[in-house]
Enzyme design. Sequence first.
Site, short mmCIF file in Angstrom:
data_model
loop_
_atom_site.label_atom_id
_atom_site.label_comp_id
_atom_site.label_asym_id
_atom_site.label_seq_id
_atom_site.Cartn_x
_atom_site.Cartn_y
_atom_site.Cartn_z
N THR A 1 -19.26 -76.34 33.33
CA THR A 1 -17.80 -76.31 33.20
C THR A 1 -17.44 -76.61 31.76
OG1 THR A 1 -15.76 -77.54 33.67
CG2 THR A 1 -17.81 -78.69 34.07
N ILE A 2 -16.42 -75.94 31.25
CA ILE A 2 -16.03 -76.20 29.87
C ILE A 2 -15.35 -77.56 29.72
CG2 ILE A 2 -15.77 -73.75 29.32
CD1 ILE A 2 -12.72 -74.21 29.35
N ASP A 3 -14.96 -78.19 30.86
CA ASP A 3 -14.12 -79.38 30.79
C ASP A 3 -14.87 -80.66 30.39
OD1 ASP A 3 -12.09 -77.70 31.65
OD2 ASP A 3 -12.36 -78.22 33.75
N ASP B 1 -17.45 -80.15 39.70
CA ASP B 1 -17.59 -81.15 40.76
C ASP B 1 -17.38 -80.56 42.15
OD1 ASP B 1 -14.92 -80.82 40.38
OD2 ASP B 1 -14.46 -82.93 40.01
N GLY B 2 -16.51 -79.56 42.26
CA GLY B 2 -16.33 -78.92 43.55
C GLY B 2 -17.62 -78.25 44.01
N ARG C 1 -8.37 -79.49 32.08
CA ARG C 1 -7.82 -80.12 33.30
C ARG C 1 -7.47 -81.59 33.03
NH1 ARG C 1 -11.26 -78.89 38.47
NH2 ARG C 1 -12.78 -80.02 37.22
N ARG D 1 -13.48 -68.81 44.77
CA ARG D 1 -13.08 -69.99 45.54
C ARG D 1 -13.28 -69.63 47.02
NH1 ARG D 1 -11.99 -73.63 41.46
NH2 ARG D 1 -11.17 -72.49 39.71
N LYS E 1 2.07 -83.33 3.09
CA LYS E 1 1.29 -82.35 3.85
C LYS E 1 2.16 -81.12 4.02
CE LYS E 1 -2.29 -84.64 6.21
NZ LYS E 1 -3.30 -84.41 7.23
N LYS F 1 5.97 -73.79 16.08
CA LYS F 1 5.49 -72.70 16.92
C LYS F 1 4.50 -73.25 17.95
CE LYS F 1 7.41 -69.37 14.47
NZ LYS F 1 8.45 -68.53 15.02
#
Lengths: 327, 327, 327, 327
Positions: free
Chosen positions: A129-131, A106-107, A175, A75, A217, A250
């Site tokens: 990006t993985i997003d 996008d940054g 995100r 960054r 289930k 959990k």
Amino acid sequence: MARIKKIGVFTSGGDAPGMNACIRAVVRTAIHDGLEVVGIRQGYQGMLESNFWDMSARDVGNIIHIGGTILKTARCLEFKTPEGTKKAYDNLRSYGIDALVAIGGDGTANGASRLSLTHGIPVMCIPGTIDNDLYGSDFTLGFDTATNTVIEAIDKIRDTAASHNRLFFIEVMGRDSGCIALRAGIAGGSEAVLLPERDTAIDELIEKLSSHANNHKSSSIVIVAEGDKNGGAYHVAERVKEKFDFYDSKVTILGHLQRGGSPSSFDRVLASRLGFAAVRALLNGKDRQMVGLRGNAIVLTPLEEALHFSHFKLEDDLLEMINVLSI
Amino acid sequence: MARIKKIGVFTSGGDAPGMNACIRAVVRTAIHDGLEVVGIRQGYQGMLESNFWDMSARDVGNIIHIGGTILKTARCLEFKTPEGTKKAYDNLRSYGIDALVAIGGDGTANGASRLSLTHGIPVMCIPGTIDNDLYGSDFTLGFDTATNTVIEAIDKIRDTAASHNRLFFIEVMGRDSGCIALRAGIAGGSEAVLLPERDTAIDELIEKLSSHANNHKSSSIVIVAEGDKNGGAYHVAERVKEKFDFYDSKVTILGHLQRGGSPSSFDRVLASRLGFAAVRALLNGKDRQMVGLRGNAIVLTPLEEALHFSHFKLEDDLLEMINVLSI
Amino acid sequence: MARIKKIGVFTSGGDAPGMNACIRAVVRTAIHDGLEVVGIRQGYQGMLESNFWDMSARDVGNIIHIGGTILKTARCLEFKTPEGTKKAYDNLRSYGIDALVAIGGDGTANGASRLSLTHGIPVMCIPGTIDNDLYGSDFTLGFDTATNTVIEAIDKIRDTAASHNRLFFIEVMGRDSGCIALRAGIAGGSEAVLLPERDTAIDELIEKLSSHANNHKSSSIVIVAEGDKNGGAYHVAERVKEKFDFYDSKVTILGHLQRGGSPSSFDRVLASRLGFAAVRALLNGKDRQMVGLRGNAIVLTPLEEALHFSHFKLEDDLLEMINVLSI
Amino acid sequence: MARIKKIGVFTSGGDAPGMNACIRAVVRTAIHDGLEVVGIRQGYQGMLESNFWDMSARDVGNIIHIGGTILKTARCLEFKTPEGTKKAYDNLRSYGIDALVAIGGDGTANGASRLSLTHGIPVMCIPGTIDNDLYGSDFTLGFDTATNTVIEAIDKIRDTAASHNRLFFIEVMGRDSGCIALRAGIAGGSEAVLLPERDTAIDELIEKLSSHANNHKSSSIVIVAEGDKNGGAYHVAERVKEKFDFYDSKVTILGHLQRGGSPSSFDRVLASRLGFAAVRALLNGKDRQMVGLRGNAIVLTPLEEALHFSHFKLEDDLLEMINVLSI
């Protein structure tokens, strides 16, 4: 416009699987086409520090299958100031770099756009990006691998969930985007998915889980996107537990696990195509474009457009299927 | 002693990868040797409810590679009372079950021991737990698979750690045992490991991480056993962050991911050997034994001994290597 | 004996997963203990060419999880001549190398033994081969990973075998050793295993497969060790097909796939322990030893003994279980 | 047209990863929408034998992640006769099945088309084959998983190839289609790809490999599609070896390994979408359609069109990139 002779390539923002495959494609396409190519380490920070690496075809050998980025990312606040942008440009020019390929989110694209608009250096952006939260590409680099990583985790958790009649809440990345959560929810056969794009009342979730329990289930898995407005998997689990104690419950927070790993075939092919196309686009005189995948074709979208439009990508049929397929 | 004609097999406590492979070995060895075999669902709970399943060789087909347990497990308080134990025994006898193979951890073995001592039914115990915390076997069933699962996670996290100069804290399972943490720490090439068996001062950890940073390591991974006395990965990360902000730091809690997954070759072979040996031992008139692995041989240890001795299994050379190999 | 100051490390023969983890352990233990360490590239060939690499702790960073060997291996006929051995020794001495750690199979150990006997340079040998065919260690480096690779392949093939009522013949590595075949046969739940150590008549195999078919097994998988005397999987399949056409049959030759891949936790820990112990043994004045694993302890075996004795490692219970567990 | 009340679902031809996820989607969507659903075992063979299974939502629980097909497949010559087709139809009708979802390749679609044209039963076809050789869908079910399986194998082989300066020939599936070979070639970073769709002279291949060797590449991997006209990997390797012995060369035949394995996220999502859409299309009165993916949308293509057009799917940029990216 003068002919491009030396291009710079860098990665910035969060790292994503496939970035190395993309760097490799940029470097080898450039060299194949007679250009010189410079790796800029640590993204915009590296521009400010002239952290440059003259790359050969061999330097990107044996990296196509490795996660992360050999150019690293960082960054960088200073770059966002006009003085910082100027300094980065000056450093690029004094090293002879006359065009850029930027890989990131996008940054990253915003920074590249500013550099090009202010100082006139041609840039191509590759959505890494993985997003999966960028306009201009059906899929971003790393999204497929991250989704595969999540479903492998779900598959493992299902083993133990089914052995114990347990309820699991799994928090996944993305995100503000629910893309990973929705796809992994469908592919993992989960019972419910909480998405940032849609409000889900906890009461509604509890009702659904109750009906599953009545339906015999033996266990349930709920995917919670990190951007979901209920406040994360721990919080959701707490609130469900208050009213619904049929199952032992959990929580798992997958975290940065989702950013690593060897890229999938889909991501390696996508990375190679995008890197190849970015260099060719620069050679064809293009500037300020997002290089993306639409259907099965590589397309260019002007950066202004790509950065302006929203990227809502949740497919309607997938949203409906979450309820239909988990009966 | 009357000849054994019908044995019961069950899993109890936390599930572990390899339990299905072990059930398969018990069932097929018993049938091969002319016995009948009954699966008891949900462990001791299933005994109280006569939740019995007459199993054939085909019922355990195609399960050797699947995590979890097809017999399920459950916690059962009622069984721990004398009345509960009596009821369980009566149900077993009225179904004709005249010997037991119990797969699980120390709680499971304690229950089986009590059943045998009080009511005279022969039992064999198989150490099935990812924690590797039982005396009587160098390795417990599921430990190898769980450790592999952890190092795959570490490998993925290293990709992103190295791309960002980050410090990662990864919390792993093991209850009071540091076995998973120590092995995964060595195998994952981590910089430090916090173990329940050894006190590690936070100051000492910070000093170590500082020296690594000075040594030009680009990232560091710290493994924290869930039983470590510093209070878990989140807490350790907080305290390190206060004094040491060279790196960005992140926490991952692997959680129940570590219990699932397809068992490794090591665990499938171990499961098969232990199940095979347990049935043969019953046929040879043995009772109240822990069936375990010592070196590369299957050995029996009396349950009284196995449950009495502590199980300290941290190898001295591994403890020393954590510091030597992470320079 | 003069104090050792600089050790050389090399890999030779077929590569095996875990060699890099072992190189890392040798290098870092040596540096930690105040020694210099030199990587010799391409094994004995590299000694003849003085292909030396002064290694630092950073040079072995981020390799613990990578298959193959960064030092490469090669076959070298010239070294086997007295002149070749002399030249290798002279090159080592003139570079100041006064002790060696050799990682490889029996050919590697033989060369190291000759070098030490003829010229007096202390050597430690580490059993690195997927074949598990060395005396002096219960398990050789790479064997566990290779076996895991084989069972992952078997698991995939079982999916398609079960969908089609098919008979599969899978040929696995191991040279004259049936260790991979036997363990993978048990762990893969295969119906039969053909081993170099035991003659299996084709008629016997056909009878067994027929009884399985009558037993309503929907598919069968036969593991064939490459050293089996029937002549390999293709040949066995041909001969079975002549007399038994109940199933459609297919052959898979896994080949060098079995040598690669990220090492398992077991192999990484073993590699680290062996490398660590080898350096410490040299510092303690030992010479001509095989460093191996016995039970869960690291032990030294004189090279003369290790190279003299045969390495028959097929466990009796596993041999019996092949028939018992596949009913 | 009478309202559909009971649909049949079956898999036919070669199995592909994702078929189970698709069966699950068909069954649950049908039940959710108020239909009954019957699984037909062993494809057309099962129709002739009335091998029917009344399926519930629970019958398809916990199968989304499993390779192969729980309905099995078979080849069936009898069905191809007019009498066979008639008999199949009569059996379907007498069981009350009034519409079909067929999952498989072009043979499967041809059979379904004939059944519908001759006897008027509505059919939907879902492209399920690893070969990616159908018109009407950018990607077929199983192709993504198979390609991932191939690149995992390539990654492993690269470890050992790089350690030995070796040349590897890897033969991959695809029948007359080079889709797997091309994508895996790009994603695996291979040096050359031999495709059925393009003639590659052996001399040309040798020239390329020579230039790589001169370029200091330490190893090379050549992907050979099984449909390549040079006659398979063994044959190509023989001919290259005659003229080019710089490297030691090895052949791997991946075989049916490529058909198995847990489906990727991409294939599970695709399977779910196609199954869901097929049931909805039948309910909307559609008939004789191929349900496929175009871009990121699910589309219907008339079976006549889908079966008539050729399916050339090799992307131009990928074909060019094979040479550019392997410099």
